[in-house]
Design a protein around this motif. Structure first.
Motif, PDB file in Angstrom:
ATOM      1  N   ALA A 112       9.957  15.062  12.339  1.00 35.29           N
ATOM      2  CA  ALA A 112       9.652  14.315  11.108  1.00 35.29           C
ATOM      3  C   ALA A 112       9.989  12.831  11.274  1.00 35.29           C
ATOM      4  O   ALA A 112       9.214  11.956  10.864  1.00 35.29           O
ATOM      5  CB  ALA A 112      10.421  14.910   9.930  1.00 35.29           C
ATOM      6  N   ALA A 113      11.156  12.550  11.898  1.00 37.45           N
ATOM      7  CA  ALA A 113      11.540  11.147  12.118  1.00 37.45           C
ATOM      8  C   ALA A 113      10.561  10.462  13.057  1.00 37.45           C
ATOM      9  O   ALA A 113      10.157   9.305  12.819  1.00 37.45           O
ATOM     10  CB  ALA A 113      12.956  11.085  12.696  1.00 37.45           C
ATOM     11  N   ASN A 115       7.394  11.259  13.538  1.00 31.27           N
ATOM     12  CA  ASN A 115       6.144  11.038  12.786  1.00 31.27           C
ATOM     13  C   ASN A 115       6.283   9.878  11.804  1.00 31.27           C
ATOM     14  O   ASN A 115       5.348   9.078  11.644  1.00 31.27           O
ATOM     15  CB  ASN A 115       5.742  12.312  12.041  1.00 31.27           C
ATOM     16  N   TYR A 116       7.436   9.813  11.142  1.00 37.46           N
ATOM     17  CA  TYR A 116       7.651   8.731  10.177  1.00 37.46           C
ATOM     18  C   TYR A 116       7.617   7.365  10.864  1.00 37.46           C
ATOM     19  O   TYR A 116       6.978   6.427  10.389  1.00 37.46           O
ATOM     20  CB  TYR A 116       8.989   8.942   9.458  1.00 37.46           C
ATOM     21  N   ILE A 117       8.332   7.274  12.021  1.00 36.56           N
ATOM     22  CA  ILE A 117       8.351   5.992  12.759  1.00 36.56           C
ATOM     23  C   ILE A 117       6.946   5.617  13.215  1.00 36.56           C
ATOM     24  O   ILE A 117       6.523   4.453  13.100  1.00 36.56           O
ATOM     25  CB  ILE A 117       9.326   6.096  13.954  1.00 36.56           C
ATOM     26  N   ARG A 119       4.155   6.553  11.823  1.00 32.43           N
ATOM     27  CA  ARG A 119       3.371   6.186  10.644  1.00 32.43           C
ATOM     28  C   ARG A 119       3.687   4.755  10.196  1.00 32.43           C
ATOM     29  O   ARG A 119       2.787   3.996   9.831  1.00 32.43           O
ATOM     30  CB  ARG A 119       3.669   7.173   9.519  1.00 32.43           C
ATOM     31  N   VAL A 120       5.009   4.412  10.240  1.00 30.28           N
ATOM     32  CA  VAL A 120       5.393   3.042   9.864  1.00 30.28           C
ATOM     33  C   VAL A 120       4.756   2.037  10.810  1.00 30.28           C
ATOM     34  O   VAL A 120       4.216   0.997  10.390  1.00 30.28           O
ATOM     35  CB  VAL A 120       6.942   2.903   9.863  1.00 30.28           C
ATOM     36  N   ASN A 123       1.101   1.830  10.056  1.00 28.78           N
ATOM     37  CA  ASN A 123       0.872   1.058   8.829  1.00 28.78           C
ATOM     38  C   ASN A 123       1.024  -0.444   9.083  1.00 28.78           C
ATOM     39  O   ASN A 123       0.232  -1.252   8.577  1.00 28.78           O
ATOM     40  CB  ASN A 123       1.841   1.499   7.731  1.00 28.78           C
TER      41      ASN A 123
END
Length: 201
Positions: A112-113, A115-117, A119-120, A123
């Motif tokens: 999850a971390a 994927n989040y990084i 995604r950031v 973006n």
């Protein structure tokens, strides 16, 4: 005499029961013949032998009981050890389950971390591309059109103007505007996100 012989043979063969029977018979015979001392000695011997048999039997019973108690104690210890082994196996199984769940949780959090990084970062890249596209569009639309107008107007003024000084000045303005348009076109091409890779080049 027969009783004495039987007693001697029984003593020799260590047959205590026969010795007791023979001494009892002798004691009774001595009583009937009036020999009290011999009767008493035989009765005392019979009693002592009888007591020793009882004592031996008692010892055997105690030994048997002790052996039975030891066996039961060992059986109980074995059962307790088996129960402890079962409990330890269950605890170990629970610990392994918790460890597996914890590992899965850590892995899930890590994914999850990650994927989040990503995604950031994506973006940010998209925002940067949008900004570059907006700047390129603004430069092309606003500044480019203004420079094109200057270039066209100066070219028209250059064709209509008669004086040499003004003609030269208008020609210089037109040239500068044209060069600026070309440089602006290069800048727009560099800024646009999809225009700076090898394929578009």
């Amino acid at each position: 005499e027969k009783a004495e012989q039987a007693k001697a043979i029984a003593v020799e063969n260590e047959d205590i029961n026969t010795v007791i029977n023979a001494t009892n018979l002798l004691a009774e015979a001595y009583i009937q013949t009036g020999q009290a001392t011999e009767a008493y000695e035989n009765l005392k011997l019979a009693k002592r032998l009888n007591d020793s048999i009882i004592h031996l039997q008692f010892n055997e019973d105690i030994s048997a009981m002790q052996a039975k108690f030891d066996v039961e104690s060992k059986d109980k210890e074995i059962k307790i050890l088996a129960q402890e082994a079962t409990i330890n196996d269950e605890k170990l199984g629970r610990q392994r389950l918790w460890l597996a769940l914890l590992s899965l949780l850590v892995l899930t959090v890590g994914v999850a971390a990650f994927n989040y990084i990503n995604r950031v970062k994506l973006n940010k890249k998209l925002q940067e591309m949008e900004l570059r596209s907006k700047i390129a569009a603004d430069l092309h639309d606003e500044v480019g059109s203004s420079l094109s107008s200057i270039h066209l107007l100066s070219a028209m003024a250059h064709n209509k103007e008669k004086e040499a000084g003004q003609k030269k000045l208008m020609e210089s303005v037109s040239t500068n505007a044209k060069e600026t348009i070309e440089k602006m076109s290069d800048i727009v091409w560099l800024i646009k996100p999809v225009e700076n890779d090898g394929e578009s080049l």
